[in-house]
Design a protein around this motif. Sequence first.
Motif, PDB file in Angstrom:
ATOM      1  N   ALA A  53     -59.573 -47.694   5.170  1.00  0.00           N
ATOM      2  CA  ALA A  53     -58.255 -47.101   5.422  1.00  0.00           C
ATOM      3  C   ALA A  53     -57.230 -48.161   5.826  1.00  0.00           C
ATOM      4  N   GLU A  54     -57.690 -49.195   6.541  1.00  0.00           N
ATOM      5  CA  GLU A  54     -56.755 -50.257   6.943  1.00  0.00           C
ATOM      6  C   GLU A  54     -56.231 -50.997   5.713  1.00  0.00           C
ATOM      7  N   VAL A  55     -57.143 -51.301   4.782  1.00  0.00           N
ATOM      8  CA  VAL A  55     -56.736 -52.027   3.581  1.00  0.00           C
ATOM      9  C   VAL A  55     -55.842 -51.128   2.725  1.00  0.00           C
ATOM     10  N   GLU A  56     -56.205 -49.847   2.645  1.00  0.00           N
ATOM     11  CA  GLU A  56     -55.386 -48.918   1.853  1.00  0.00           C
ATOM     12  C   GLU A  56     -53.982 -48.823   2.429  1.00  0.00           C
ATOM     13  N   SER A  57     -53.878 -48.747   3.751  1.00  0.00           N
ATOM     14  CA  SER A  57     -52.534 -48.580   4.294  1.00  0.00           C
ATOM     15  C   SER A  57     -51.718 -49.856   4.118  1.00  0.00           C
ATOM     16  N   ALA A  58     -52.383 -51.001   4.130  1.00  0.00           N
ATOM     17  CA  ALA A  58     -51.663 -52.248   3.849  1.00  0.00           C
ATOM     18  C   ALA A  58     -51.162 -52.244   2.403  1.00  0.00           C
ATOM     19  N   LEU A  59     -52.012 -51.819   1.463  1.00  0.00           N
ATOM     20  CA  LEU A  59     -51.619 -51.826   0.047  1.00  0.00           C
ATOM     21  C   LEU A  59     -50.435 -50.892  -0.209  1.00  0.00           C
ATOM     22  N   VAL A  60     -50.499 -49.684   0.370  1.00  0.00           N
ATOM     23  CA  VAL A  60     -49.420 -48.738   0.061  1.00  0.00           C
ATOM     24  C   VAL A  60     -48.121 -49.089   0.786  1.00  0.00           C
ATOM     25  N   SER A  61     -48.200 -50.050   1.708  1.00  0.00           N
ATOM     26  CA  SER A  61     -46.946 -50.482   2.320  1.00  0.00           C
ATOM     27  C   SER A  61     -46.125 -51.324   1.337  1.00  0.00           C
ATOM     28  N   HIS A  62     -46.773 -51.767   0.257  1.00  0.00           N
ATOM     29  CA  HIS A  62     -46.035 -52.491  -0.782  1.00  0.00           C
ATOM     30  C   HIS A  62     -45.174 -51.463  -1.528  1.00  0.00           C
ATOM     31  N   PRO A  63     -43.885 -51.744  -1.692  1.00  0.00           N
ATOM     32  CA  PRO A  63     -43.000 -50.714  -2.236  1.00  0.00           C
ATOM     33  C   PRO A  63     -43.367 -50.243  -3.644  1.00  0.00           C
ATOM     34  N   GLN A  64     -44.142 -51.031  -4.372  1.00  0.00           N
ATOM     35  CA  GLN A  64     -44.480 -50.612  -5.737  1.00  0.00           C
ATOM     36  C   GLN A  64     -45.849 -49.958  -5.849  1.00  0.00           C
ATOM     37  N   CYS A  65     -46.510 -49.808  -4.712  1.00  0.00           N
ATOM     38  CA  CYS A  65     -47.843 -49.197  -4.746  1.00  0.00           C
ATOM     39  C   CYS A  65     -47.747 -47.767  -4.224  1.00  0.00           C
ATOM     40  N   ALA A  66     -48.127 -46.805  -5.056  1.00  0.00           N
ATOM     41  CA  ALA A  66     -47.994 -45.403  -4.654  1.00  0.00           C
ATOM     42  C   ALA A  66     -49.230 -44.920  -3.910  1.00  0.00           C
ATOM     43  N   GLU A  67     -50.387 -45.352  -4.361  1.00  0.00           N
ATOM     44  CA  GLU A  67     -51.620 -44.874  -3.757  1.00  0.00           C
ATOM     45  C   GLU A  67     -52.705 -45.941  -3.916  1.00  0.00           C
ATOM     46  N   ALA A  68     -53.637 -45.967  -2.970  1.00  0.00           N
ATOM     47  CA  ALA A  68     -54.721 -46.942  -3.079  1.00  0.00           C
ATOM     48  C   ALA A  68     -56.020 -46.323  -2.585  1.00  0.00           C
ATOM     49  N   LYS A  74     -70.617 -62.827   0.226  1.00  0.00           N
ATOM     50  CA  LYS A  74     -70.045 -62.103   1.361  1.00  0.00           C
ATOM     51  C   LYS A  74     -70.822 -60.852   1.758  1.00  0.00           C
ATOM     52  N   GLY A  75     -71.830 -60.492   1.008  1.00  0.00           N
ATOM     53  CA  GLY A  75     -72.539 -59.249   1.302  1.00  0.00           C
ATOM     54  C   GLY A  75     -71.832 -58.109   0.606  1.00  0.00           C
ATOM     55  N   GLN A  76     -70.615 -57.807   1.087  1.00  0.00           N
ATOM     56  CA  GLN A  76     -69.778 -56.848   0.390  1.00  0.00           C
ATOM     57  C   GLN A  76     -68.432 -57.478   0.100  1.00  0.00           C
ATOM     58  N   GLY A  77     -67.864 -57.100  -1.028  1.00  0.00           N
ATOM     59  CA  GLY A  77     -66.508 -57.515  -1.358  1.00  0.00           C
ATOM     60  C   GLY A  77     -65.609 -56.288  -1.324  1.00  0.00           C
ATOM     61  N   ILE A  78     -64.299 -56.527  -1.298  1.00  0.00           N
ATOM     62  CA  ILE A  78     -63.336 -55.422  -1.227  1.00  0.00           C
ATOM     63  C   ILE A  78     -62.792 -55.153  -2.624  1.00  0.00           C
ATOM     64  N   TYR A  79     -62.942 -53.940  -3.085  1.00  0.00           N
ATOM     65  CA  TYR A  79     -62.523 -53.553  -4.428  1.00  0.00           C
ATOM     66  C   TYR A  79     -61.475 -52.456  -4.265  1.00  0.00           C
ATOM     67  N   ALA A  80     -60.255 -52.743  -4.740  1.00  0.00           N
ATOM     68  CA  ALA A  80     -59.160 -51.801  -4.497  1.00  0.00           C
ATOM     69  C   ALA A  80     -58.636 -51.197  -5.793  1.00  0.00           C
ATOM     70  N   PHE A  81     -58.616 -49.876  -5.859  1.00  0.00           N
ATOM     71  CA  PHE A  81     -57.978 -49.174  -6.969  1.00  0.00           C
ATOM     72  C   PHE A  81     -56.541 -48.879  -6.541  1.00  0.00           C
ATOM     73  N   VAL A  82     -55.573 -49.217  -7.377  1.00  0.00           N
ATOM     74  CA  VAL A  82     -54.181 -48.969  -6.982  1.00  0.00           C
ATOM     75  C   VAL A  82     -53.418 -48.190  -8.056  1.00  0.00           C
ATOM     76  N   THR A  83     -52.694 -47.208  -7.599  1.00  0.00           N
ATOM     77  CA  THR A  83     -51.806 -46.450  -8.478  1.00  0.00           C
ATOM     78  C   THR A  83     -50.382 -46.907  -8.168  1.00  0.00           C
ATOM     79  N   LEU A  84     -49.638 -47.244  -9.213  1.00  0.00           N
ATOM     80  CA  LEU A  84     -48.292 -47.786  -8.985  1.00  0.00           C
ATOM     81  C   LEU A  84     -47.243 -46.679  -9.008  1.00  0.00           C
ATOM     82  N   VAL A  85     -46.122 -46.984  -8.408  1.00  0.00           N
ATOM     83  CA  VAL A  85     -44.979 -46.080  -8.436  1.00  0.00           C
ATOM     84  C   VAL A  85     -44.578 -45.876  -9.906  1.00  0.00           C
TER      85      VAL A  85
END
Length: 693
Positions: free
Chosen positions: A576-591, A601-612
């Motif tokens: 949720a922290e990473v998602e809220s950072a992503l959607v703070s970008h004005p062109q990102c509608a949802e993450a 790293k054990g786990q990596g961060i994989y982000a799906f993003v929907t744009l405005v």
Amino acid sequence: NCSLNTTTNHLRHVESMAVLPSGAGKIPRLNAVILGEALASEEDDLVFPSDDFARQALLPSAQKYLEMYKRSVEDPAGFWSDIASQFLWKSKWGDTVCSENFDIRNGNVYVQWFKGGITNICYNCLDRNVDSGNGDKIAFHWEGNERGFHDSLTYTQLLSQVCQVANYLRDIGVKKGDAVVIYLPMLMELPIAMLACARIGAVHSVVFAGFSADSLAQRIMDCKPKVVLTCNAVKRGSKVIHLKDIVDAALSESFEDACLTYENRSAMMRETTKWQDGRDIWWQDVVPTYSTICEVEWVDAEDPLFLLYTSGSTGKPKGVLHTTGGYMVYTATTFKYAFDYKPSDIYWCTADCGWITGHSYVTYGPLLNGATVVIYEGAPNYPDPGRCWDIVDKFKVTIFYTAPTLVRSLMRDGDAYVTRYSRKSLRVLGSVGEPINPSAWRWFFNVVGDSRCPISDTWWQTETGGFMIAPLPGAWPQKPGSATFPFFGVQPVIVDEKGVEIEGECSGYLCVKSSWPGTFRTLYGDHERYETTYFKPFPGYYFSGDGCSRDKDGYYWLTGRVDDVINVSGHRIGTAEVESALVSHPQCAEAAVVGVEHEVKGQGIYAFVTLVDGIPYSEELRRNLITTVRNQIGPFAAPDRIHWAPGLPKTRSGKIMRRILRKIASRQLDELGDTSTLADPGVVDQLIALADC
Ligand code: WTA
């Protein structure tokens, strides 16, 4: 092959187990050693301590452990008060050693240990060791980022420096119970600052110096410190990081209190540091002017010692609060037994004091035992991947405690970087932060430890204060990848999704029944969230958030988080922290962010993003999105992968189906399962088509 000396040790262990107390009830089943059953079966990979090691170990046999464990759960008050009596208390606790309600169904959850006991953890770490004749023993060996830069402090010198900082803090009005934020890299000043707070009863809140200005600001706003302690800059590897600039950006205009800044000359001179007169003070200008003697503030065992923010499943970090007495007793005891600590040891833990490991096992646990601790400022592979072993040889490190991510990354760099150093001082290795995969375990054991050093794979959490499940070196054979058995006083329970305890060989959710002295007491300012997050999911227990299985011999195997927390290189990051950072970008509608397996790293961060609507996806936007996360949380939370998602798989009620996203992220496309309940099953094909975009 690491099943060393199997035959002789097998016999020795089985023989010594003949008189074991029964393994029934809640006492751990050490069947492998008791009956020798597992030893007969081929599939088990048991690694025995050598005879030499077992002979000198604090806990030389499983039998001894079982005796102590049995007492620790049958008579916790007696067990822990005997240990607590070895510390200095101004006055002893009352008749009730422990009082708790761990069962939410019986009302509010609370935990108290040694209530009424009056002590001070800084006094126990420093003055007690100086008074007992160990004043000239080295407390800290510090190694700088650049080879050739090093320093050290004896217990007496450390005490003097801590007192000066404590006197300064008192002088500017910091009182018992006040919060102090510390934003420092791994200089000796970091543990010095922590101990100075503890000395005067102030509550430290260390913020890892890799966090961004926004994250630091969020924490400062939550705990409202009287002062912030930092330094102007630090060199990590070949990079200079300007910490003071980050602090400047984090401190709002309204912050009028002090910002004590250490001038870290190896990275930056004061002349080039931005300065706000009236607020900023150079550490070196004021601290040395104070007396090296500082009366301690005697506090109740239940007075708060520190706050440490950690990620949860919502965007807002949780301020985990630990108190003094129980934490002191618990960190000291776990350190001693899990590392088989002896006064002649030289101990190095690679963790940063910005995380719980650096609190409990760089600072408090080791110093409470009077240990000599190595602190390293720099990056573990700088200037080359042999640096760790260079440091081990330089200081003759005997106990080396690190994280699987570092083991895997050094393993990838090849054995030659390891074998060119002697490492003969090493006798115990440790691992923490995430499950250690058996191949990394074997490499650590065989190559780093020359098949000679037991590995203490310690499972625990910010919330638990200290080790919960961990091998006691010398006491029983290890299985690579298993954290083995519970520490004294810890009663792990595996439950199914309904919260029903499962016995024997099983898998499920890892919970703990009843408190241990190092239990966190609350989430700062939000006791309700404490109860909801940890005690409501499975009433009657503390829920860890981890999945776990127990094998036929009773060994515990941690399998990773089962909530919305990703473990990247041992760092806990909330999706949720990473998602809220992503959607703070004005062109990102949802993450939507998921964890995916990562080799190092054990786990990596994989982000799906929907744009405005109407915004095209581009390489530049991808980079900007990553930068946004770096700036809002910190570089360690940067997504490894951005996946453009014109639509996300949602149920008809609008809930994102993360199960499907996880499968797409890990390219397990034939395991997508039932997608018919999706509002628009077509988005799945669309996502797959864009996977390599
Ligand atoms: C994970 C770090 C498997 C686990 C001390 C836990 C581990 C989270 C181990 C806590 C281990 C830590 N084996 N998993 N030996 N140690 N973990 O709060 O998922 O930063 O819940 O504390 O790390 O992370 P935290």
